[in-house]
Write a protein that holds these residues in place. Structure first.
Motif, PDB file in Angstrom:
ATOM      1  N   ILE A 157       0.967  -1.156   0.000  1.00 30.87           N
ATOM      2  CA  ILE A 157      -0.165   0.068   0.030  1.00 30.87           C
ATOM      3  C   ILE A 157       0.341   1.117   0.424  1.00 30.87           C
ATOM      4  O   ILE A 157       2.191   1.105   1.062  1.00 30.87           O
ATOM      5  N   ARG A 158       0.694   1.688  -0.704  1.00 34.93           N
ATOM      6  CA  ARG A 158       1.364   3.523  -0.852  1.00 34.93           C
ATOM      7  C   ARG A 158       1.082   4.326   0.309  1.00 34.93           C
ATOM      8  O   ARG A 158      -0.872   4.164   0.396  1.00 34.93           O
ATOM      9  N   PRO A 159       1.845   4.723   0.688  1.00 35.57           N
ATOM     10  CA  PRO A 159       1.334   6.279   1.929  1.00 35.57           C
ATOM     11  C   PRO A 159       0.191   6.853   1.027  1.00 35.57           C
ATOM     12  O   PRO A 159      -0.108   7.035   2.470  1.00 35.57           O
ATOM     13  N   GLU A 160       0.394   7.567  -0.089  1.00 37.23           N
ATOM     14  CA  GLU A 160      -0.594   8.306   0.083  1.00 37.23           C
ATOM     15  C   GLU A 160      -2.421   7.385  -0.048  1.00 37.23           C
ATOM     16  O   GLU A 160      -2.652   8.893  -0.792  1.00 37.23           O
ATOM     17  N   HIS A 161      -1.980   6.638  -0.655  1.00 40.47           N
ATOM     18  CA  HIS A 161      -3.787   5.640  -0.049  1.00 40.47           C
ATOM     19  C   HIS A 161      -4.055   5.528   1.169  1.00 40.47           C
ATOM     20  O   HIS A 161      -4.562   4.819   1.067  1.00 40.47           O
ATOM     21  N   LEU A 162      -3.320   5.757   1.955  1.00 39.72           N
ATOM     22  CA  LEU A 162      -3.765   5.207   3.887  1.00 39.72           C
ATOM     23  C   LEU A 162      -4.691   6.225   3.910  1.00 39.72           C
ATOM     24  O   LEU A 162      -3.971   7.417   4.108  1.00 39.72           O
ATOM     25  N   THR A 163      -5.461   6.548   4.528  1.00 39.44           N
ATOM     26  CA  THR A 163      -6.343   7.915   5.029  1.00 39.44           C
ATOM     27  C   THR A 163      -6.721   7.043   6.502  1.00 39.44           C
ATOM     28  O   THR A 163      -6.932   6.521   6.749  1.00 39.44           O
ATOM     29  N   PRO A 164      -7.273   8.391   7.225  1.00 40.87           N
ATOM     30  CA  PRO A 164      -7.469   8.169   8.704  1.00 40.87           C
ATOM     31  C   PRO A 164      -8.666   7.912   8.371  1.00 40.87           C
ATOM     32  O   PRO A 164      -9.909   8.147   8.084  1.00 40.87           O
ATOM     33  N   SER A 165      -8.963   6.160   9.641  1.00 41.61           N
ATOM     34  CA  SER A 165     -10.115   5.437   9.686  1.00 41.61           C
ATOM     35  C   SER A 165     -10.389   5.155  10.942  1.00 41.61           C
ATOM     36  O   SER A 165      -8.976   4.511  11.692  1.00 41.61           O
ATOM     37  N   PRO A 166     -11.376   5.138  11.777  1.00 36.74           N
ATOM     38  CA  PRO A 166     -11.461   4.404  13.134  1.00 36.74           C
ATOM     39  C   PRO A 166     -11.273   3.381  13.156  1.00 36.74           C
ATOM     40  O   PRO A 166     -11.132   2.843  14.821  1.00 36.74           O
ATOM     41  N   ASP A 167     -11.296   2.547  12.270  1.00 34.12           N
ATOM     42  CA  ASP A 167     -11.750   1.457  12.695  1.00 34.12           C
ATOM     43  C   ASP A 167     -11.022   0.519  11.510  1.00 34.12           C
ATOM     44  O   ASP A 167     -11.142  -0.774  11.223  1.00 34.12           O
ATOM     45  N   GLY A 168      -9.547   1.411  10.595  1.00 29.18           N
ATOM     46  CA  GLY A 168      -8.704   1.101   9.798  1.00 29.18           C
ATOM     47  C   GLY A 168      -7.204  -0.239  10.204  1.00 29.18           C
ATOM     48  O   GLY A 168      -7.517   0.059  11.699  1.00 29.18           O
ATOM     49  N   PRO A 169      -7.463  -1.486   9.284  1.00 29.34           N
ATOM     50  CA  PRO A 169      -6.105  -2.349  10.095  1.00 29.34           C
ATOM     51  C   PRO A 169      -4.919  -1.975   9.863  1.00 29.34           C
ATOM     52  O   PRO A 169      -3.984  -2.400  10.593  1.00 29.34           O
ATOM     53  N   PHE A 170      -4.687  -0.561   9.801  1.00 30.81           N
ATOM     54  CA  PHE A 170      -3.267  -0.137   9.828  1.00 30.81           C
ATOM     55  C   PHE A 170      -3.073   0.896  11.235  1.00 30.81           C
ATOM     56  O   PHE A 170      -3.399   1.777  10.860  1.00 30.81           O
ATOM     57  N   ALA A 171      -2.921   0.629  12.166  1.00 31.38           N
ATOM     58  CA  ALA A 171      -2.225   1.185  13.546  1.00 31.38           C
ATOM     59  C   ALA A 171      -1.149   1.016  13.606  1.00 31.38           C
ATOM     60  O   ALA A 171       0.085  -0.100  13.502  1.00 31.38           O
ATOM     61  N   GLY A 172      -1.130   1.874  13.979  1.00 34.63           N
ATOM     62  CA  GLY A 172       0.795   2.255  14.536  1.00 34.63           C
ATOM     63  C   GLY A 172       0.879   3.521  15.751  1.00 34.63           C
ATOM     64  O   GLY A 172      -0.036   4.640  15.646  1.00 34.63           O
ATOM     65  N   LEU A 173       1.854   3.882  16.727  1.00 35.39           N
ATOM     66  CA  LEU A 173       1.912   4.687  16.990  1.00 35.39           C
ATOM     67  C   LEU A 173       3.187   5.807  16.501  1.00 35.39           C
ATOM     68  O   LEU A 173       3.980   5.379  15.755  1.00 35.39           O
ATOM     69  N   ILE A 174       3.090   6.512  16.338  1.00 37.35           N
ATOM     70  CA  ILE A 174       4.139   8.147  15.519  1.00 37.35           C
ATOM     71  C   ILE A 174       5.272   7.793  16.096  1.00 37.35           C
ATOM     72  O   ILE A 174       5.775   8.453  17.712  1.00 37.35           O
ATOM     73  N   GLU A 175       6.216   7.478  15.485  1.00 35.51           N
ATOM     74  CA  GLU A 175       7.995   7.480  16.079  1.00 35.51           C
ATOM     75  C   GLU A 175       9.028   8.485  15.520  1.00 35.51           C
ATOM     76  O   GLU A 175       9.642   8.647  15.476  1.00 35.51           O
ATOM     77  N   LEU A 176       8.013   8.950  14.001  1.00 38.35           N
ATOM     78  CA  LEU A 176       8.429   9.653  13.391  1.00 38.35           C
ATOM     79  C   LEU A 176       8.051  11.075  12.796  1.00 38.35           C
ATOM     80  O   LEU A 176       7.150  10.071  11.774  1.00 38.35           O
ATOM     81  N   PHE A 177       7.893  11.754  12.555  1.00 37.71           N
ATOM     82  CA  PHE A 177       6.599  12.959  11.728  1.00 37.71           C
ATOM     83  C   PHE A 177       7.161  13.851  10.956  1.00 37.71           C
ATOM     84  O   PHE A 177       8.342  14.595  11.086  1.00 37.71           O
ATOM     85  N   GLU A 178       7.277  13.302   9.635  1.00 39.51           N
ATOM     86  CA  GLU A 178       8.265  15.019   8.253  1.00 39.51           C
ATOM     87  C   GLU A 178       7.406  15.598   8.081  1.00 39.51           C
ATOM     88  O   GLU A 178       6.660  15.284   7.478  1.00 39.51           O
ATOM     89  N   ARG A 179       7.513  17.099   7.923  1.00 35.43           N
ATOM     90  CA  ARG A 179       7.133  18.042   7.811  1.00 35.43           C
ATOM     91  C   ARG A 179       7.900  18.554   6.117  1.00 35.43           C
ATOM     92  O   ARG A 179       8.640  18.727   5.993  1.00 35.43           O
ATOM     93  N   LEU A 180       6.756  17.803   5.196  1.00 34.76           N
ATOM     94  CA  LEU A 180       7.800  18.378   3.766  1.00 34.76           C
ATOM     95  C   LEU A 180       6.801  19.493   3.273  1.00 34.76           C
ATOM     96  O   LEU A 180       6.152  19.121   1.756  1.00 34.76           O
ATOM     97  N   GLY A 181       6.130  20.440   3.444  1.00 39.83           N
ATOM     98  CA  GLY A 181       5.565  21.739   3.303  1.00 39.83           C
ATOM     99  C   GLY A 181       4.187  21.530   2.988  1.00 39.83           C
ATOM    100  O   GLY A 181       3.882  20.838   3.925  1.00 39.83           O
ATOM    101  N   PRO A 182       3.698  21.177   1.420  1.00 37.06           N
ATOM    102  CA  PRO A 182       1.757  20.785   1.640  1.00 37.06           C
ATOM    103  C   PRO A 182       2.135  19.632   2.430  1.00 37.06           C
ATOM    104  O   PRO A 182       0.524  19.028   2.742  1.00 37.06           O
ATOM    105  N   LEU A 183       2.796  18.436   2.090  1.00 43.51           N
ATOM    106  CA  LEU A 183       2.579  17.104   2.582  1.00 43.51           C
ATOM    107  C   LEU A 183       3.282  16.741   4.424  1.00 43.51           C
ATOM    108  O   LEU A 183       4.202  17.146   4.088  1.00 43.51           O
ATOM    109  N   SER A 184       3.178  16.322   4.785  1.00 42.88           N
ATOM    110  CA  SER A 184       3.821  15.190   5.572  1.00 42.88           C
ATOM    111  C   SER A 184       3.511  13.788   5.922  1.00 42.88           C
ATOM    112  O   SER A 184       2.764  13.351   5.638  1.00 42.88           O
TER     113      SER A 184
END
Length: 362
Positions: free
Chosen positions: A283-310
């Protein structure tokens, strides 16, 4: 300009095969980029085309002419290497014109052609300088000018930007694109940098373990990789790859259970007999969307800010990290839990041999 045809070409060093029998057709005027990890055979293939290595088998044709056993100087091509390989005691003009001088061309012709190539590559104001007075990007442009001043039928480039910093690499990618448009010659470019491949290529050749995995237009390879090796090679940030098991399939779609027990629907042609088999879900990073019951979950270990995207890098219980693309204004803190979902049509599925399951027929 000329086409290039590689027919069953292989290369062995003693008992070691570094290039398995390979066939590839490159059209006249095409810009083809060969990409893959170190040791995959991409530079060996380029050196075989150039005549710098002797093929162990197969045939190489340039412009329809068999050049398999023809010396490099008689193949009608030029090559640009990682190192600039400029003569330090010669001026820029003398470095560019050196191949024409060796070929015995008249001084007036050499001056005319050097001036024309220098203008194309914005080197006109540097012709009297020595290489030591040039920046890395300027030296690389001089090495390119020296290669193209002979009007080669084919221009070969072996990782020409690897010695430059990030800003210069971006600039030089633009230079290569502009150069291809102005010259119109056939160009074969080897790199391990998929950004260069996606930016420059008409077609990309992905190599792995000494053979060609897939050939296609950049976005075709991005959205429809034939193998895991291609999926890994194309995309930045890279594709998320997670182990799973097929728990349901009906030929038009499948359900995959991930390591943590969550399930994900996949639009793929998976036969019923594949139920119970281990697979890899992509699954490409841009195809993941926030979902309360989504199957892909974890704790944020690194957060990269790149202007219009993170990009949020999530640590998961299974040990497989997940990267998710988020809007640039998204606020996040390290350790924050994040759960994501994905549409079944955006998920790729690979079997145990690393081959992609086909998409359902529309």
């Amino acid at each position: 300009m000329a086409s290039v045809a590689i027919e069953g070409v292989s290369k062995r060093f003693g008992d070691t095969t570094v290039l398995q029998p390979t066939s590839l057709s490159i059209a006249d005027g095409e810009f083809v980029v060969i990409v893959g990890p170190s040791g995959c055979g991409k530079s060996t293939l380029l050196r075989l085309i150039a005549g710098l290595e002797e093929a162990s088998g197969g045939t190489i044709l340039i412009g329809g002419r068999d050049v398999t056993n023809v010396p490099p100087a008689e193949r009608g091509l030029a090559m640009v290497f990682q190192s600039y390989a400029l003569y330090p005691h010669l001026s820029v003009a003398e470095n560019i014109g050196f191949p024409l001088k060796i070929a015995g061309r008249p001084k007036a012709e050499i001056a005319r052609r050097v001036a024309a190539v220098a203008a194309t590559l914005d080197l006109g104001g540097l012709l009297d300088r020595r290489p030591r007075a040039l920046s890395g990007g300027q030296r690389q442009r001089v090495s390119i000018a020296r290669a193209v001043v002979r009007d080669p039928q084919v221009l070969l480039l072996d990782e020409p930007l690897s010695n430059l910093d990030a800003a210069l690499r971006v600039r030089m990618r633009h230079e290569f694109a502009r150069l291809h448009q102005s010259l119109g010659c056939t160009m074969i470019y080897v790199t391990h940098d998929q950004l260069e491949a996606m930016t420059l290529a008409n077609r990309i050749v992905v190599m792995a373990h000494g053979h060609v995995e897939q050939v296609g237009a950049p976005m075709d390879l991005y959205y429809r990789p034939a193998t895991l090796a291609v999926a890994r090679a194309i995309g930045s940030p890279g594709i998320n790859l997670l182990p799973g098991e097929i728990v349901a399939a009906d030929g038009a779609g499948a359900t995959v259970r991930l390591a943590g027990g969550a399930t994900q629907a996949v639009a793929a042609q998976v036969p019923r007999e594949a139920i119970g088999r281990s697979v890899t879900l992509g699954i490409r990073p841009e195809h993941l969307t926030p979902s309360p019951d989504g199957p892909f979950a974890g704790l944020i270990e690194l957060f990269e800010r790149l202007g219009p995207l993170s990009f949020a890098h999530l640590g998961t219980g299974s040990g497989e990290p997940i990267v998710a693309q988020l809007p640039g204004d998204r606020q996040a803190t390290l350790g924050e839990p994040l759960r994501m979902g994905a549409a079944s049509s955006d998920v790729l599925l690979f079997d145990g041999d690393g081959r992609a399951f086909a998409r359902p027929t529309p």
